[in-house]
Design a protein around this motif. Structure first.
Motif, short mmCIF file in Angstrom:
data_model
loop_
_atom_site.label_atom_id
_atom_site.label_comp_id
_atom_site.label_asym_id
_atom_site.label_seq_id
_atom_site.Cartn_x
_atom_site.Cartn_y
_atom_site.Cartn_z
N ILE A 140 -9.68 35.39 -14.42
CA ILE A 140 -8.24 35.67 -15.25
C ILE A 140 -8.65 36.96 -15.80
O ILE A 140 -9.61 37.17 -16.61
CB ILE A 140 -8.12 34.67 -16.56
N ILE A 141 -7.65 37.88 -15.74
CA ILE A 141 -7.93 39.31 -16.31
C ILE A 141 -6.64 39.64 -16.84
O ILE A 141 -5.48 39.38 -16.46
CB ILE A 141 -8.10 40.55 -14.99
N VAL A 142 -6.68 39.78 -18.44
CA VAL A 142 -5.58 40.22 -19.21
C VAL A 142 -5.61 41.67 -19.48
O VAL A 142 -6.93 42.22 -19.91
CB VAL A 142 -5.56 39.72 -20.32
N THR A 143 -4.50 42.18 -19.27
CA THR A 143 -4.43 43.79 -19.57
C THR A 143 -3.36 44.12 -20.47
O THR A 143 -2.29 43.32 -20.45
CB THR A 143 -4.29 44.74 -18.37
N ASP A 144 -3.38 45.23 -21.31
CA ASP A 144 -2.26 45.63 -22.06
C ASP A 144 -1.16 46.23 -21.55
O ASP A 144 -1.32 46.88 -20.25
CB ASP A 144 -2.67 46.59 -23.26
N GLU A 145 0.11 45.72 -22.01
CA GLU A 145 1.24 46.40 -21.35
C GLU A 145 2.08 47.03 -22.67
O GLU A 145 1.12 47.29 -23.61
CB GLU A 145 2.03 45.24 -20.88
N PRO A 146 3.23 47.50 -22.67
CA PRO A 146 3.62 47.94 -23.90
C PRO A 146 3.24 47.29 -25.21
O PRO A 146 2.97 46.09 -25.12
CB PRO A 146 5.10 48.18 -23.71
N PRO A 147 3.54 47.89 -26.41
CA PRO A 147 2.77 47.03 -27.61
C PRO A 147 3.09 45.53 -27.60
O PRO A 147 2.27 44.78 -28.12
CB PRO A 147 3.68 47.75 -28.74
N GLU A 148 4.16 45.02 -27.13
CA GLU A 148 4.56 43.69 -27.33
C GLU A 148 4.43 42.73 -26.07
O GLU A 148 5.21 41.61 -26.35
CB GLU A 148 5.81 43.51 -28.09
N SER A 149 3.57 43.15 -25.32
CA SER A 149 3.50 42.23 -23.98
C SER A 149 1.92 42.77 -23.42
O SER A 149 1.19 43.36 -23.77
CB SER A 149 4.60 42.68 -23.06
N LEU A 150 1.88 41.51 -22.54
CA LEU A 150 0.45 41.63 -21.78
C LEU A 150 0.60 41.15 -20.39
O LEU A 150 1.70 40.40 -20.13
CB LEU A 150 -0.68 40.81 -22.77
N LEU A 151 -0.20 41.33 -19.40
CA LEU A 151 -0.12 40.98 -18.34
C LEU A 151 -1.31 40.29 -17.72
O LEU A 151 -2.54 40.66 -17.99
CB LEU A 151 -0.16 42.30 -17.28
N LEU A 152 -1.32 38.77 -17.39
CA LEU A 152 -2.15 38.18 -17.21
C LEU A 152 -2.62 37.84 -15.62
O LEU A 152 -1.41 37.43 -15.09
CB LEU A 152 -2.27 36.78 -17.92
N ASN A 153 -3.28 38.14 -14.94
CA ASN A 153 -3.60 38.07 -13.51
C ASN A 153 -4.50 37.01 -13.26
O ASN A 153 -5.64 36.97 -13.79
CB ASN A 153 -4.30 39.53 -12.90
N TYR A 154 -3.99 35.98 -12.30
CA TYR A 154 -4.55 34.98 -12.04
C TYR A 154 -4.98 34.85 -10.78
O TYR A 154 -4.40 34.84 -9.87
CB TYR A 154 -3.94 33.55 -12.53
N THR A 155 -6.32 34.49 -10.54
CA THR A 155 -6.89 34.35 -9.00
C THR A 155 -7.83 33.13 -8.82
O THR A 155 -8.53 32.79 -9.98
CB THR A 155 -7.65 35.56 -8.64
N SER A 156 -7.43 32.43 -8.04
CA SER A 156 -8.17 31.15 -7.93
C SER A 156 -8.13 30.62 -6.19
O SER A 156 -7.38 30.94 -5.67
CB SER A 156 -7.64 29.84 -8.58
N GLU A 157 -9.29 30.02 -5.93
CA GLU A 157 -9.22 29.36 -4.44
C GLU A 157 -8.36 28.01 -4.66
O GLU A 157 -8.40 27.59 -3.54
CB GLU A 157 -10.52 29.11 -4.14
N ARG A 158 -8.21 27.59 -5.80
CA ARG A 158 -7.60 26.23 -5.93
C ARG A 158 -5.92 26.31 -5.80
O ARG A 158 -5.42 25.15 -5.59
CB ARG A 158 -8.16 25.46 -6.98
N GLY A 159 -5.54 27.37 -6.05
CA GLY A 159 -3.97 27.41 -5.91
C GLY A 159 -3.20 26.72 -6.84
O GLY A 159 -2.22 26.11 -6.48
N LEU A 160 -3.77 26.49 -8.00
CA LEU A 160 -2.91 25.77 -9.01
C LEU A 160 -2.28 26.79 -10.01
O LEU A 160 -2.50 26.52 -11.38
CB LEU A 160 -3.97 25.07 -9.69
N GLY A 161 -1.82 27.52 -9.76
CA GLY A 161 -1.10 28.54 -10.49
C GLY A 161 0.17 28.03 -11.44
O GLY A 161 0.28 28.50 -12.22
#
Length: 182
Positions: A119-140
């Motif tokens: 799980i990688i979380v990055t900043d977006e404009p001041p009131e948001s964030l982007l969470l990237n999810y990667t898994s071998e289990r496919g339980l997004g």
């Protein structure tokens, strides 16, 4: 996949669909574990997929919705079981930023053999964030439900947009954009 997740899935089934439904899905002769789970054991994620599909067949509720319901339920159960993991954080964004580096490190201390998603979380404009999810289990969808459970816990007005990224048979990728609503 840690048994704690399986135990909580069965708790969800019992709580929301009843003991008879739980007994029905656990009696599936194709379950490698025989339908018996220990919190500290490790099981194949394919067994969880089988349980979700069996519950879907038993209840008529689609598997995606069941996974999201489970994620919301699971957040509350993990919060109750491990309150110190969440206590230091004042809000949803703070907690999500801490998942991969801090919380997953704590989980690995408890369960050294845990195979956790990336799980990688990055900043977006001041009131948001982007969470990237990667898994071998496919339980997004479970991840999506966990995020919604987090938002509910902190009682914050946050909108979640999900984008499934390029996936293959081995890896599941999804991106979640969370935006605070004014």
């Amino acid at each position: 996949m840690k048994g704690e997740i399986f135990v909580e899935f069965i708790n969800l089934v019992e709580d929301q669909f009843g003991l008879a439904t739980a007994d029905a899905i656990l009696s599936d002769p194709e379950l490698p574990s025989g339908g018996s789970y220990s919190r500290v054991a490790t099981y194949s994620h394919e067994e969880m997929v089988r349980l979700v599909l069996s519950l879907s067949s038993e209840t008529g509720v689609d598997a995606i919705s069941l996974q999201m319901v489970f994620g919301r339920f699971l957040f509350g159960r993990l919060l109750n079981a491990h309150p110190t993991f969440v206590a230091p954080y004042a809000g949803c964004f703070e907690l999500l930023y801490a998942i991969h580096g801090v919380i997953h490190s704590q989980v690995r201390t408890l369960y050294p053999d845990a195979d956790l998603p990336k799980i990688i979380v990055t900043d977006e404009p001041p009131e948001s964030l982007l969470l990237n999810y990667t898994s071998e289990r496919g339980l997004g969808h479970v991840c999506h439900g966990l995020i919604e459970g987090c938002i509910e816990h902190f009682n914050e007005p946050i909108q979640v947009e999900r984008l499934d990224l390029a996936n293959d048979a081995l890896v599941f990728n999804a991106s979640f954009r969370l935006t605070r609503l004014n």
